[in-house]
Design a protein around this motif. Structure first.
Motif, PDB file in Angstrom:
ATOM      1  N   LYS A  85      -2.972   3.710  -1.050  1.00 41.03           N
ATOM      2  CA  LYS A  85      -3.411   3.161  -2.544  1.00 41.03           C
ATOM      3  C   LYS A  85      -2.784   1.777  -2.879  1.00 41.03           C
ATOM      4  CE  LYS A  85      -3.678   4.569  -7.068  1.00 41.03           C
ATOM      5  NZ  LYS A  85      -5.127   4.684  -7.396  1.00 41.03           N
ATOM      6  N   GLY A 108      -0.840  -1.575  -4.457  1.00 35.07           N
ATOM      7  CA  GLY A 108      -0.115  -1.357  -5.522  1.00 35.07           C
ATOM      8  C   GLY A 108       0.749  -2.729  -5.659  1.00 35.07           C
ATOM      9  N   THR A 157       0.814   1.005  -9.778  1.00 39.72           N
ATOM     10  CA  THR A 157      -0.500   1.601  -9.421  1.00 39.72           C
ATOM     11  C   THR A 157      -1.534   1.673 -10.299  1.00 39.72           C
ATOM     12  OG1 THR A 157       0.253   3.520  -9.009  1.00 39.72           O
ATOM     13  CG2 THR A 157       0.242   2.291  -7.069  1.00 39.72           C
ATOM     14  N   LYS A 210       7.239  -0.486  -8.936  1.00 40.34           N
ATOM     15  CA  LYS A 210       5.768  -0.213  -8.317  1.00 40.34           C
ATOM     16  C   LYS A 210       5.080  -0.063  -9.591  1.00 40.34           C
ATOM     17  CE  LYS A 210       4.798   4.277  -6.531  1.00 40.34           C
ATOM     18  NZ  LYS A 210       4.281   4.996  -5.394  1.00 40.34           N
ATOM     19  N   THR A 227       0.966  -1.126   0.020  1.00 35.78           N
ATOM     20  CA  THR A 227       0.068   0.135  -0.024  1.00 35.78           C
ATOM     21  C   THR A 227       1.097   1.130  -0.163  1.00 35.78           C
ATOM     22  OG1 THR A 227      -1.812  -1.046   1.327  1.00 35.78           O
ATOM     23  CG2 THR A 227      -1.923   1.082   1.252  1.00 35.78           C
TER      24      THR A 227
END
Length: 322
Positions: free
Chosen positions: A141, A143, A160, A158, A137
């Motif tokens: 959010k 990810g 998202t 990462k 997170t």
């Protein structure tokens, strides 16, 4: 006199021709320089684009998947109330004991499957390396943390989901050759938790070793058959622990003790004392009941986690020296 004039005219003509030739050559050289500069700028732009820390990945139709599902998780990554499937595939088969038949390199595919939409986060060939992922997170959010090793290089990225572009945003926050973003706590926590879970699975798989007959443990082939897959699980967990430490030096633990111990059991027939040692550290992990691995507000491991790893090494070292 006429001869002198003709000679002068010829010399002047030659000099004029040479001057024109030099001018033409200079122009050609300058044009080539400009072309080379333009090509160099274009190459730099392409390299920058290829290695960009930020890019968007849209849904496409994936015609062919690698042959084996390596790992899968469910997560509502686009926050629409329904879970998506995050799947990692590799173009490698498995042998009878569950180990992968690795080659020098494999094709890997990391994909998010959302109904009929498929988002290939990574789809490429990796030589002398591997690919894996965790979930985390970032600022509230959800990810995905993808970590790739190839030769001696490490890249951690990462992903998202961006509702505006209806695709995944990719960000590279760690490369071995560029450690500007050395600390990344959310990603390090995700890697550490996955490593700990993998370690628990590896310990659970030691049960057949603990219960194996003396004849089985004395036979080199049978011994390798039951211990090597477990040893590989511990190596995988150790790899994730190392990545977590790379991103966050506060998360420093090691499975080198159990790994060395199991490797010794493969090389030489295990003794009754060694089997008891394995049972002891197995009970430690089963009875630990650790609820909190990391105290995130302080960015530190929970003391019970450090104690557990110290007990592993202490138990093995004390009993090995006795």
């Amino acid at each position: 006199m006429r001869t002198f004039l003709l000679g002068t005219i010829c010399i002047a003509g030659i000099l004029s021709g040479c001057t024109q030739l030099n001018t033409d050559q200079s122009k050609e050289i300058n044009d080539l320089k400009k072309q080379m500069e333009q090509i160099s700028l274009e190459n730099e732009a392409l390299i920058k684009q290829a290695n960009s820390d930020y890019s968007t990945i849209s849904a496409i139709n994936i015609e062919k998947y690698p042959q084996t599902l390596y790992k899968k998780k469910s997560l509502d990554i686009d926050e629409d109330g329904e879970e998506e499937i995050i799947a990692l595939y590799v173009n490698a088969g498995k042998v009878e004991n569950g180990l992968f038949a690795w080659d020098d390199g494999q094709n890997w595919l990391l994909v998010v499957q959302d109904g009929e939409n498929s988002y290939p986060l990574f789809d490429d060939y990796i030589q002398l390396g591997s690919l894996d992922f965790s979930t985390a997170t970032f600022d509230g959010k959800p990810g995905i943390v993808m970590h790739m090793t190839q030769h001696s290089n490490i890249i951690i990225q990462k992903f998202t989901y961006d509702q505006k572009v209806k695709g995944f945003q990719k960000e590279t926050f760690y490369k071995k050759e560029n450690m500007n973003d050395y600390y990344n706590q959310p990603a390090s926590y995700a890697l550490f938790k996955d490593a700990y879970e993998l370690m628990e699975i590896a310990f659970e798989k030691t049960v057949p070793i603990q219960e194996a007959s003396e004849n089985t443990l004395q036979d080199p082939q049978e011994r390798w058959y039951i211990i090597e897959p477990v040893l590989q699980e511990f190596r995988n967990a150790q790899h994730l622990f190392e990545l977590a430490f790379t991103l966050n030096p506060e998360l420093n633990v090691s499975l080198n003790g159990p790994i060395t111990f199991l490797n010794e059991m493969i090389i030489d027939s295990p003794t009754a004392v060694q089997v008891d040692q394995l049972k002891t550290i197995y009970r430690m992990i089963k009875e630990s009941e650790i609820q909190e691995l990391i105290i995130e507000e302080n960015n530190q491991l929970h003391p019970s986690v450090r104690d557990l790893f110290q007990k592993f090494d202490s138990t093995l070292n004390v009993q090995q020296s006795s």
